[in-house]
Design an enzyme around this catalytic site. Structure first.
Site, short mmCIF file in Angstrom:
data_model
loop_
_atom_site.label_atom_id
_atom_site.label_comp_id
_atom_site.label_asym_id
_atom_site.label_seq_id
_atom_site.Cartn_x
_atom_site.Cartn_y
_atom_site.Cartn_z
N CYS A 1 2.52 -34.88 7.09
CA CYS A 1 1.52 -35.58 6.27
C CYS A 1 2.02 -35.71 4.84
CB CYS A 1 0.20 -34.81 6.31
SG CYS A 1 -1.14 -35.65 5.40
N CYS B 1 0.43 -35.44 2.26
CA CYS B 1 -0.24 -34.51 1.34
C CYS B 1 0.66 -33.32 1.03
CB CYS B 1 -1.57 -34.04 1.92
SG CYS B 1 -1.41 -32.88 3.31
N HIS C 1 -2.81 -28.76 8.76
CA HIS C 1 -2.28 -29.52 9.89
C HIS C 1 -1.61 -28.57 10.87
CE1 HIS C 1 -3.06 -33.25 7.74
NE2 HIS C 1 -2.45 -32.73 6.68
N CYS D 1 -7.43 -34.39 3.54
CA CYS D 1 -6.40 -33.77 2.70
C CYS D 1 -5.80 -34.77 1.72
CB CYS D 1 -5.29 -33.19 3.57
SG CYS D 1 -4.38 -34.44 4.53
N HIS E 1 -0.66 -37.06 25.09
CA HIS E 1 -1.96 -37.70 24.83
C HIS E 1 -1.82 -39.20 24.58
CE1 HIS E 1 -4.15 -34.02 24.88
NE2 HIS E 1 -3.59 -33.51 23.80
#
Length: 523
Positions: A215, A217, A223, A299, A351
């Protein structure tokens, strides 16, 4: 060179202590049998002489430096008097220098060279003495090194054994890209491959590029899927010595054609192209995708959803690299080049649906690998076992009507209330794929949490009987370890031990002639 340095009043440097000895040096020559001998008395005497010599040299250098130049701030009238005092520098020269340099006169600083006041004969004699001392010191060093001969007695631990070969150094073990196997073993493996014999080695797939997916951030605490988990696993493999016992191949990124074997063209273009090419995409091609825009995370970062972070610079490269690692290991195992392997990759994949990224996943790596095996090797029976605590909704959807791929999942379901909500026991496939989708769906929450007993019972009574009846040509494993003891309830909450995962792996080795492909997806 030494004479030139002495004229400047600086002792020339000897060899650097860390530098290797030159060829032909006495220390590198062979020695006769015996014990390691060190003349302790001579050595102590040598150390004392060397210490006294170094002290004398430092003192002489200081005196000569003061005699050469003295900084003083003097007015016109008292400059000559201060100069006469400076000429009489003796063993107390240091105090004289400090007194002169601290003069508080307001006149500009004056640099006075005192060397011309000394006799040329005295200076030449001093330089000659220092040169002689330096040459004597070098001779003493050489004699002492010649006396320190390393002699090895028979039967000692340093005696080379008959037939023992010293392995030449290869690249550093921290590099995950190359095979670190002895040269003889590599030649044997190469000859066995050329002779058509199946490979007997386990291969590892990993690349540091996958660590850059994170990420924007910069805070991994919010995370759970981050690069630190890959680093810790790779470090553990190195610590236990498993890296040096496995083959490692240079990783590569999957092509868009390989990705599109399981994903739509729009999905592959959006998440699989470089940042430069992504700006040139035709927006009309992306219209079929369910995602219309990225979201702002709490975030401060950017994501596909609240869990799946997106890094404009690195996510697409990392996702393509993960797929490439898995595909390469699967194809090498199918071709007989290796026996089995383990892919340490991220972002995860099971997924990811044909046109939807979710649950930390962008491309369904294991599904793409299975599809490539079907296309390149015409495999008719592929088993995909998914023991991640979450159901692999993407893998199930891709092969839901395919009778050539048996998808078998053991996961927490909680009557559809645990992410992603799919994977109920009644989901068994459709059309020709009916009966080739098996879900062992745990319910009941965490009261009590599932552990080794439940997993071993499911393996003994459901997984292995079905797998043996299917008789797969190759076994692919979505090996998420979030059912392991230690994961918090939102991410698992079960208490399966590492030993249990090891036992299940050992059981799978009975299938497909040991061609078990382990793929690691981190959650």
């Amino acid at each position: 060179v030494a004479h030139a340095h002495l004229n400047k009043g600086v002792r020339p440097l000897g060899r650097t202590k860390s530098a290797p000895l030159p060829l032909g040096h006495p220390m590198l020559q062979g020695s006769h049998p015996g014990n390691l001998t060190m003349p302790s008395a001579n050595y102590q005497e040598y150390l004392q002489e060397k210490q006294m010599y170094d002290q004398q040299q430092q003192h002489n250098l200081l005196k000569q430096h003061i005699r050469k130049t003295v900084l003083t701030r003097a007015s016109g009238r008292n400059a000559s008097a201060q100069l006469d005092e400076a000429v009489e520098v003796d063993d107390s020269a240091e105090e004289t220098f400090l007194d002169i340099s601290s003069d508080s006169s307001s006149s500009p600083p004056l640099v006075i060279d005192l060397t011309d006041r000394k006799s040329e004969e005295d200076l030449a004699a001093k330089q000659h003495r220092e040169r002689e001392l330096f040459i004597q010191q070098q001779q003493r060093d050489l004699l002492m090194r010649q006396n320190f001969t390393l002699q090895i007695s028979e039967g000692s631990a340093f005696t080379p054994r008959a037939g023992h070969m010293v392995r030449p150094l290869s690249r550093a073990l921290s590099s995950p890209l190359v095979a670190l196997v002895p040269q003889q073993q590599a030649e044997v493996m190469a000859s066995s491959m050329q002779a058509g014999k199946p490979g007997t080695a386990t291969a590892l797939a990993y690349d540091g590029l996958m660590l850059k997916h994170q990420c924007i951030c910069g805070d991994n605490s919010s995370h759970p899927e981050h690069s630190g988990r890959l680093q810790s696993i790779w470090a553990r493999l190195a610590e236990t010595g498993l890296l040096s016992r496995c083959l490692r191949y240079r990783a590569r990124k999957a092509t868009l054609e390989e990705i599109q074997s399981c994903h739509s063209e729009a999905h592959a273009l959006l998440f699989g192209t470089s940042p430069q090419n992504r700006q040139k995409l035709d927006v009309s091609k992306l219209s079929p995708l369910p995602i219309k825009s990225f979201v702002r995370l709490p975030c401060g970062g950017i994501g596909v959803d609240s869990d799946t972070t997106w890094n404009e610079l690195h996510t697409s490269s990392a996702a393509c690299m993960a797929v490439g690692c898995v595909v390469d290991l699967a194809t090498k195992s199918a071709s007989g080049e290796i026996k089995n392997g383990f892919a340490v990759v991220r972002p995860p994949g099971h997924h990811a649906e044909p046109s939807q990224a979710m649950g930390f996943c962008f491309f369904n790596s294991i599904a793409i690998a299975a599809r490539q095996l079907q296309q390149r090797f015409d495999m008719e029976r592929i088993l995909i076992l998914d023991w991640d605590v979450h159901h692999g909704n993407g893998t199930q959807q891709i092969f839901y009507n395919d009778p050539h791929v048996l998808y078998l999942s053991i996961h927490r379901h909680d009557d559809g209330n645990f992410f992603p909500g799919t994977g109920g026991p009644s989901e068994c496939g459709i059309d020709d794929g009916m009966g080739f989708n098996v879900n062992v769906a745990w319910s009941g929450g965490l009261n009590p949490p599932m552990s080794d007993a439940e997993y071993l019972a499911a393996f003994r009574t459901i997984v292995m009987p079905i797998a043996k009846d299917f008789d797969p040509e190759i076994v692919l494993v979505s090996a998420g370890f979030d059912a392991c003891n230690g994961h918090a309830a939102p991410l698992g909450g079960y208490k399966v031990s590492a030993a249990c995962f090891g036992y299940m792996t050992h059981q799978l080795l009975q299938l497909a002639g040991g061609k078990v492909r382990h793929f690691l997806f981190l959650f």
